[in-house]
Scaffold this motif. Structure first.
Motif, PDB file in Angstrom:
ATOM      1  N   UNK A 113       0.833  -1.198   0.000  1.00 57.57           N
ATOM      2  CA  UNK A 113       0.000   0.000   0.000  1.00 57.57           C
ATOM      3  C   UNK A 113       0.874   1.257   0.000  1.00 57.57           C
ATOM      4  N   UNK A 114       1.883   1.276   0.863  1.00 57.22           N
ATOM      5  CA  UNK A 114       2.778   2.437   0.918  1.00 57.22           C
ATOM      6  C   UNK A 114       3.499   2.623  -0.410  1.00 57.22           C
ATOM      7  N   UNK A 115       4.053   1.526  -0.929  1.00 54.68           N
ATOM      8  CA  UNK A 115       4.858   1.633  -2.161  1.00 54.68           C
ATOM      9  C   UNK A 115       3.998   2.083  -3.338  1.00 54.68           C
ATOM     10  N   UNK A 116       2.808   1.483  -3.470  1.00 55.03           N
ATOM     11  CA  UNK A 116       1.978   1.825  -4.631  1.00 55.03           C
ATOM     12  C   UNK A 116       1.373   3.217  -4.471  1.00 55.03           C
ATOM     13  N   UNK A 117       1.017   3.583  -3.248  1.00 56.48           N
ATOM     14  CA  UNK A 117       0.541   4.956  -3.044  1.00 56.48           C
ATOM     15  C   UNK A 117       1.624   5.960  -3.414  1.00 56.48           C
ATOM     16  N   UNK A 118       2.862   5.678  -2.972  1.00 58.63           N
ATOM     17  CA  UNK A 118       3.971   6.574  -3.330  1.00 58.63           C
ATOM     18  C   UNK A 118       4.126   6.653  -4.843  1.00 58.63           C
ATOM     19  N   UNK A 119       3.986   5.496  -5.502  1.00 60.43           N
ATOM     20  CA  UNK A 119       4.133   5.467  -6.958  1.00 60.43           C
ATOM     21  C   UNK A 119       3.054   6.281  -7.651  1.00 60.43           C
ATOM     22  N   UNK A 120       1.803   6.111  -7.193  1.00 63.42           N
ATOM     23  CA  UNK A 120       0.681   6.848  -7.789  1.00 63.42           C
ATOM     24  C   UNK A 120       0.872   8.347  -7.563  1.00 63.42           C
ATOM     25  N   UNK A 121       1.239   8.711  -6.337  1.00 65.54           N
ATOM     26  CA  UNK A 121       1.421  10.132  -6.040  1.00 65.54           C
ATOM     27  C   UNK A 121       2.589  10.713  -6.828  1.00 65.54           C
ATOM     28  N   UNK A 122       3.647   9.910  -6.982  1.00 70.27           N
ATOM     29  CA  UNK A 122       4.808  10.360  -7.754  1.00 70.27           C
ATOM     30  C   UNK A 122       4.436  10.651  -9.197  1.00 70.27           C
ATOM     31  N   UNK A 123       3.441   9.958  -9.698  1.00 68.39           N
ATOM     32  CA  UNK A 123       3.005  10.194 -11.086  1.00 68.39           C
ATOM     33  C   UNK A 123       1.931  11.271 -11.148  1.00 68.39           C
ATOM     34  N   UNK A 124       1.611  11.842 -10.010  1.00 69.13           N
ATOM     35  CA  UNK A 124       0.606  12.908  -9.970  1.00 69.13           C
ATOM     36  C   UNK A 124      -0.791  12.399 -10.284  1.00 69.13           C
ATOM     37  N   UNK A 125      -1.040  11.109  -9.997  1.00 70.63           N
ATOM     38  CA  UNK A 125      -2.336  10.515 -10.356  1.00 70.63           C
ATOM     39  C   UNK A 125      -3.203  10.251  -9.132  1.00 70.63           C
ATOM     40  N   UNK A 126      -2.845  10.871  -7.996  1.00 69.76           N
ATOM     41  CA  UNK A 126      -3.567  10.612  -6.756  1.00 69.76           C
ATOM     42  C   UNK A 126      -5.042  10.938  -6.822  1.00 69.76           C
ATOM     43  N   UNK A 127      -5.445  11.846  -7.704  1.00 70.19           N
ATOM     44  CA  UNK A 127      -6.872  12.199  -7.802  1.00 70.19           C
ATOM     45  C   UNK A 127      -7.645  11.187  -8.645  1.00 70.19           C
ATOM     46  N   UNK A 128      -6.923  10.499  -9.551  1.00 71.22           N
ATOM     47  CA  UNK A 128      -7.628   9.573 -10.461  1.00 71.22           C
ATOM     48  C   UNK A 128      -7.631   8.127  -9.965  1.00 71.22           C
ATOM     49  N   UNK A 129      -6.575   7.742  -9.262  1.00 71.02           N
ATOM     50  CA  UNK A 129      -6.435   6.336  -8.875  1.00 71.02           C
ATOM     51  C   UNK A 129      -6.274   6.242  -7.369  1.00 71.02           C
ATOM     52  N   UNK A 130      -6.987   5.297  -6.754  1.00 72.13           N
ATOM     53  CA  UNK A 130      -6.859   5.108  -5.316  1.00 72.13           C
ATOM     54  C   UNK A 130      -6.266   3.732  -5.036  1.00 72.13           C
ATOM     55  N   UNK A 131      -5.241   3.706  -4.185  1.00 72.12           N
ATOM     56  CA  UNK A 131      -4.670   2.433  -3.737  1.00 72.12           C
ATOM     57  C   UNK A 131      -5.250   2.153  -2.357  1.00 72.12           C
ATOM     58  N   UNK A 132      -5.892   1.015  -2.195  1.00 70.26           N
ATOM     59  CA  UNK A 132      -6.617   0.777  -0.949  1.00 70.26           C
ATOM     60  C   UNK A 132      -6.668  -0.725  -0.655  1.00 70.26           C
ATOM     61  N   UNK A 133      -6.705  -1.079   0.634  1.00 70.82           N
ATOM     62  CA  UNK A 133      -6.709  -2.495   1.004  1.00 70.82           C
ATOM     63  C   UNK A 133      -8.050  -3.157   0.650  1.00 70.82           C
ATOM     64  N   UNK A 134      -7.969  -4.465   0.388  1.00 76.53           N
ATOM     65  CA  UNK A 134      -9.161  -5.263   0.070  1.00 76.53           C
ATOM     66  C   UNK A 134     -10.227  -5.086   1.157  1.00 76.53           C
ATOM     67  N   UNK A 135      -9.780  -5.015   2.427  1.00 78.37           N
ATOM     68  CA  UNK A 135     -10.737  -4.899   3.531  1.00 78.37           C
ATOM     69  C   UNK A 135     -11.535  -3.602   3.428  1.00 78.37           C
ATOM     70  N   UNK A 136     -10.867  -2.518   3.046  1.00 82.32           N
ATOM     71  CA  UNK A 136     -11.574  -1.242   2.938  1.00 82.32           C
ATOM     72  C   UNK A 136     -12.562  -1.263   1.770  1.00 82.32           C
ATOM     73  N   UNK A 137     -12.182  -1.937   0.682  1.00 81.22           N
ATOM     74  CA  UNK A 137     -13.112  -2.065  -0.453  1.00 81.22           C
ATOM     75  C   UNK A 137     -14.365  -2.811   0.016  1.00 81.22           C
TER      76      UNK A 137
END
Ligand code: SF4
Ligand code: SF4
Length: 738
Positions: A693-717
Motif C-alpha cells: 500500500x505504501x509503495x503503490x501509493x507513493x508510486x501513484x502520487x509520484x506520477x501525480x495521479x492521486x486524484x484519479x487512482x486510489x490504492x486501498x486495502x481489500x478490507x476497505x473495499x
C-alpha cells in the motif's frame, strides 16, 4: 562382418572409450565439488513426497508447462532424449551389422511406433527451442532477453547435437528401408519409410550413419565432460536429484514461504549459545553453502526464466538471479582444486592447509580462493554488494525456476554473514534495526501508542486477558498499529469482524514486530530476539489450546508468513490466516453481505508474501468480486487483472527489508508496478499488504495521479460495500491526504 563394419566398429569403440573415461572423471569431479558443501540433514526425510514431486516435475513438466510452448517443446525433447538413448544403444549393434538391432525389443511394432513418433515430435520440439533462442538473442533484445549473460554457444551446441542425433536416427532407419532390412510397417514408421524411398540401396549406409550418430553423441559427451560447468547440458542428469532434494517437497509450487533457519554444521543455530569462532554465521565463502546449494549452482540450465521475472533486473539493477547463480557456480568450480587439496579458511580466518598441501595447486585456483565472496569490482568480489542488496526476496526467481534452485535462501545466507560479522549493509537500514532492538518496531514509535488505532471506533476492541474467550487473535502488526494508511485497514478489518460477529482479541501493547525485516536483511540475532518474545506471548495467550484452536488473523502478509511458517522453528505452532482469507469465508457464509457496487473498475496487486510465498491467490479475488458488484458478482466478477498477476505478480519493491533501504539504481520498482496497474484503467488498485500500500501509493502520487487512482486495502473495499457511507461513519478513520 564386412570391412566397412570392421572400421565403423573400431571407430565407435574408440570414441566411446574416450568419452566414457572423460565422463566418469567429470562426474567424480562434480560429486567431489558438491561434497565440499556443508551438511544438510533436512533434505533426506519424506522420501515418498520427494519421489512423487520429482516424477511430477520431470515427467509431467509441471513447472515448465507454465511457459506453454517452450514447456511442450522441451517435454518432447526431454522424452526424446530418454527414449532415443535406446536408439543410440541400437546404433552400436548397427555399426557391427547393417541388420543389427536391439535384443528383445528391436523389431517389436510398438517400439518402432513410439520411437518414430517421439523422434518426429522431438525434431519439431528442438526446432521450436532453437527458434526461440535465436529470436531472443541478447544482441537483439539486450537486457529484455532472458538469455542475456547465458553462454550462448553452449545452448546452440546442445540443441544442434539433439537435432543431428534425431536426424541421423531417421537416416539409419531410411537405409534399412532402402536395403529391405526394416521391420516396421509404413503406418508405424511413416517418416522412416519416406526417407528410405529417397536413399540408395547401400547396405553399409546403415553402419556408416550409425557411426556418425555415435560420433555426434560421444562428441557431446566429451565436450560436456571437459566443461563441468555446462549446466545447459548437465541439467539433464542433475535436475533429477536437485528436484528430489528441494526444500519443501510436498508443498504446492516452489515451496517458498519460510526462510531456512541459520545453520552451522547441519544444525539450526541458537543465538543463546552461538559462538562466531566455533559456529558458521551465514555464508562468507562458497564452500559454506550446503551441498544442496552447490548442487543448485551446478544444475542451473542458464534458461533465464528467473531473470525475466526478477523485479530488480527488470528495473535496471545489477541483480540477476541467474547471473548470481552462475557467478557462484563458476567461482565454486574454479576454487575447487584449492579446497580439494585441503585449503580453506577456518572460522577465525586462518588457512587450514599446509604449504606442502597447496604446493601443487594451480595458480588460477589459488587466485580464485583469494577473491572475497562479497565485494565490488575493485575488491575483485564474486558478488557485488549492489547485487546482494537489490533483492526484495519476492521469490519470483524460485517460483519460475524449472529445476528448483533456491535463490532466496542463498541470498539471505550471504546477507547474514555481511550483517552479523561484517556489519556491512546499506547504512539507512541501520535505523530500522536499532528501532527494532530498542522499540520493538521498525518506525521507533512508542510502544504505548500501539492501540491508538482503536480510538473513535463505535465498539470496544477486546484485549487478550480482558475477555473470557476469543476465536481469533487479531495480530495487528507494526504497520497496522503505527502507519496511517495501514491503520485504516486495521480499523476496517476490526469493523468487519465486529459486524460479522467474530469473537476476536488483540495483544495491544503486548505485541512487538514479528521480526520479518530483521530476518530478511540477515540479522538473525534480532529476529530470534523478537520472535522468541512473541512466541512466549502467544503461547501464553493460547495456553491450554490445541494447535487447531490457536487461531491468528493478520493483515500484513509478512507477519502472516513469519508467524505461520517460521515461528514453528522456535516452538510456536499457530493456525494463521490472512484477513482476506477470513473475510472471504465470512462473505461466503453470509456473515458479511456486500450491497454497494464499486465504481470505476478494480484491479488487484498480489503481495509476494501472500501470493507466491503462501499461495493465497483466490480469497482476495473472491472478496473483491463480491464487493465489485455489490454482492451480485461471481467469484472474481469484474476484477480487471494486471498482465503480471498471481504467481507471476510483480513485486512492489518493499520486501526483503528493501522498504528500509534507498533505491538508488535504475527505475523505481513501485513506479513500474503502478504504471502496470494504471494501464488497466481501473480507478481502484486493491492491495492486501501495508507495505504494498505504501509503495503503490507513493508510486501513484509520484506520477501525480492521486486524484484519479486510489490504492486501498481489500478490507476497505469490502467495508465500503458492506457498510456504505454514511453508515460507515468513523470506522476507516480520517482519510489520508494524498
Ligand atoms: S527474490 Fe525477487 S528480487 Fe530477489 S533475485 Fe529473486 S526475483 Fe530477483
Ligand atoms: S530459472 Fe533456474 S535454471 Fe533457469 S537460469 Fe534461473 S536459476 Fe538457472
Amino acid at each position: 562382418m564386412g570391412s566397412v563394419q570392421i572400421v565403423t566398429t573400431i571407430l565407435a569403440a574408440a570414441i566411446t572409450a574416450v568419452a566414457v573415461w572423460l565422463a566418469v572423471r567429470a562426474v567424480m569431479k562434480m560429486v567431489a565439488v558438491i561434497r565440499l558443501g556443508q551438511p544438510d540433514p533436512s533434505r533426506f526425510g519424506d522420501q515418498v513426497s520427494r519421489t512423487k514431486t520429482m516424477l511430477a516435475e520431470t515427467a509431467g513438466h509441471t513447472r515448465m508447462l507454465r511457459w506453454s510452448v517452450v514447456g511442450a517443446a522441451h517435454w518432447f525433447v526431454m522424452v526424446g532424449f530418454i527414449v532415443l538413448s535406446l536408439l543410440v544403444l541400437e546404433a552400436y549393434f548397427e555399426v557391427v551389422s547393417p541388420t543389427g538391432g536391439l535384443p528383445l525389443i528391436g523389431g517389436w511394432g510398438l517400439y518402432g511406433l513410439v520411437t518414430e513418433w517421439i523422434g518426429i515430435l522431438g525434431i519439431v520440439g528442438i526446432v521450436v527451442l532453437i527458434a526461440i533462442r535465436l529470436t531472443n538473442r541478447p544482441n537483439r533484445a539486450g537486457r529484455r532477453s532472458r538469455f542475456t549473460g547465458s553462454t550462448m554457444w553452449q545452448g546452440y551446441f546442445v540443441e544442434a547435437v539433439v537435432l543431428a542425433v534425431l536426424i541421423m536416427g531417421f537416416l539409419i532407419r531410411g537405409f534399412k528401408v532402402a536395403t529391405d532390412h526394416f521391420e516396421y510397417p509404413t503406418w508405424a514408421a511413416p517418416l522412416s519409410h519416406a526417407v528410405g524411398s529417397a536413399l540408395p540401396n547401400w547396405e553399409s549406409g546403415v553402419s556408416v550413419a550409425a557411426l556418425i550418430k555415435i560420433a555426434i553423441s560421444m562428441t557431446w559427451l566429451i565436450v560436456i565432460s571437459l566443461n563441468v560447468t555446462m549446466g545447459v547440458a548437465w541439467h539433464r542428469f542433475l535436475a533429477f536429484p536437485n528436484i528430489y532434494f528441494k526444500r519443501k517437497p510436498g508443498a504446492a509450487g516452489s515451496g517458498l514461504g519460510p526462510l531456512r533457519p541459520m545453520m552451522s554444521d547441519g544444525k539450526p543455530l541458537d543465538f543463546e549459545e552461538a559462538d562466531p569462532e566455533k559456529d558458521q554465521f551465514g555464508v562468507a565463502h562458497v564452500e559454506q553453502f550446503t551441498w544442496k546449494g552447490l548442487l543448485d549452482f551446478s544444475t542451473c540450465t542458464e534458461c533465464g526464466r528467473c531473470q525475466s521475472q526478477c523485479p530488480a533486473w527488470n528495473t535496471g539493477k545489477p541483480l540477476s538471479p541467474k547471473l548470481l547463480v552462475l557467478s557462484l557456480r563458476d567461482h565454486a568450480y574454479a576454487k575447487a582444486p584449492y579446497l580439494l587439496a585441503g585449503g580453506g579458511k577456518d572460522l577465525t580466518g586462518e588457512e587450514k592447509a599446509t604449504a606442502a598441501q597447496l604446493a601443487h595447486v594451480d595458480v588460477l585456483a589459488l587466485a580464485e580462493a583469494e577473491k572475497p565472496l562479497i565485494g565490488d569490482a575493485e575488491a575483485g568480489g564474486v558478488i557485488d554488494p549492489d547485487v546482494l542488496w537489490s533483492c526484495t526476496t519476492c521469490g519470483a526467481c524460485v517460483e519460475q525456476c524449472p529445476v528448483d534452485i533456491e535463490h532466496v535462501d542463498h541470498i539471505v545466507d550471504m546477507r547474514r554473514y555481511q550483517v552479523l560479522i561484517e556489519s556491512s549493509f546499506p547504512s539507512e537500514a541501520g535505523v530500522m534495526l536499532r528501532n527494532l532492538e530498542n522499540k520493538g518496531n521498525p518506525w521507533g514509535a512508542p510502544q504505548n501508542t500501539r492501540e491508538d488505532w482503536t480510538k473513535g471506533l463505535d465498539f470496544e476492541v477486546p484485549r487478550v486477558g480482558e475477555v473470557e474467550d476469543f476465536e481469533y487473535l487479531f495480530w495487528v502488526g507494526c504497520a497496522g498499529a503505527f502507519e496511517d494508511r495501514a491503520k485504516k485497514t486495521t480499523r476496517a478489518v476490526a469493523t468487519l469482524l465486529n459486524e460479522a460477529g467474530v469473537s476476536f482479541a488483540i495483544l495491544g501493547e503486548g505485541e512487538t514486530c514479528s521480526g520479518d525485516p530483521a530476518r530478511r536483511i540477515g540479522n538473525e540475532f534480532v529476529f530470534q530476539m523478537l520472535a522468541q518474545q512473541n512466541v512466549e506471548t502467544l503461547n501464553e495467550a493460547f495456553e491450554g489450546r490445541e494447535k487447531a484452536k490457536r487461531k491468528i488473523v493478520a493483515t500484513c502478509p509478512h507477519c502472516f508468513n513469519t508467524l505461520g511458517n517460521e515461528y514453528g522453528q522456535l516452538g510456536g505452532e499457530f493456525e494463521v490466516v490472512h484477513h482476506t482469507q477470513l473475510l472471504a469465508h465470512l462473505v461466503a457464509t453470509g456473515k458479511l453481505t456486500p450491497v454497494q457496487p464499486v465504481d470505476g473498475g478494480v484491479t488487484y496487486h498480489d503481495p509476494c508474501y501472500l501470493g507466491r510465498h503462501n499461495r493465497v491467490f483466490a480469497p482476495p479475488r473472491e472478496v473483491l468480486g463480491s464487493a465489485i458488484n455489490g454482492g451480485t458478482g461471481g467469484a472474481d466478477g469484474g476484477l480487471i487483472e494486471m498482465p503480471r498477476n498471481s504467481e507471476r505478480s510483480f513485486c512492489c519493491g518493499a520486501g526483503g527489508a528493501r522498504m528500509w533501504m534507498e533505491e538508488r539504481i535504475g527505475k523505481r520498482i513501485n513506479v513500474d508496478r503502478v504504471e502496470e496497474a494504471m494501464s488497466t484503467g481501473a480507478k481502484t488498485v486493491a492491495v492486501g499488504c501495508p507495505f504494498c500500500s505504501t509503495m503503490l501509493n507513493d508510486g501513484v502520487n509520484g506520477k501525480g495521479a492521486g486524484e484519479q487512482v486510489e490504492v486501498v486495502d481489500v478490507a476497505s473495499v469490502l467495508l465500503r460495500s458492506v457498510k456504505p457511507e454514511p453508515a460507515r461513519g468513523a470506522e476507516e478513520g480520517e482519510p489520508v491526504a494524498r
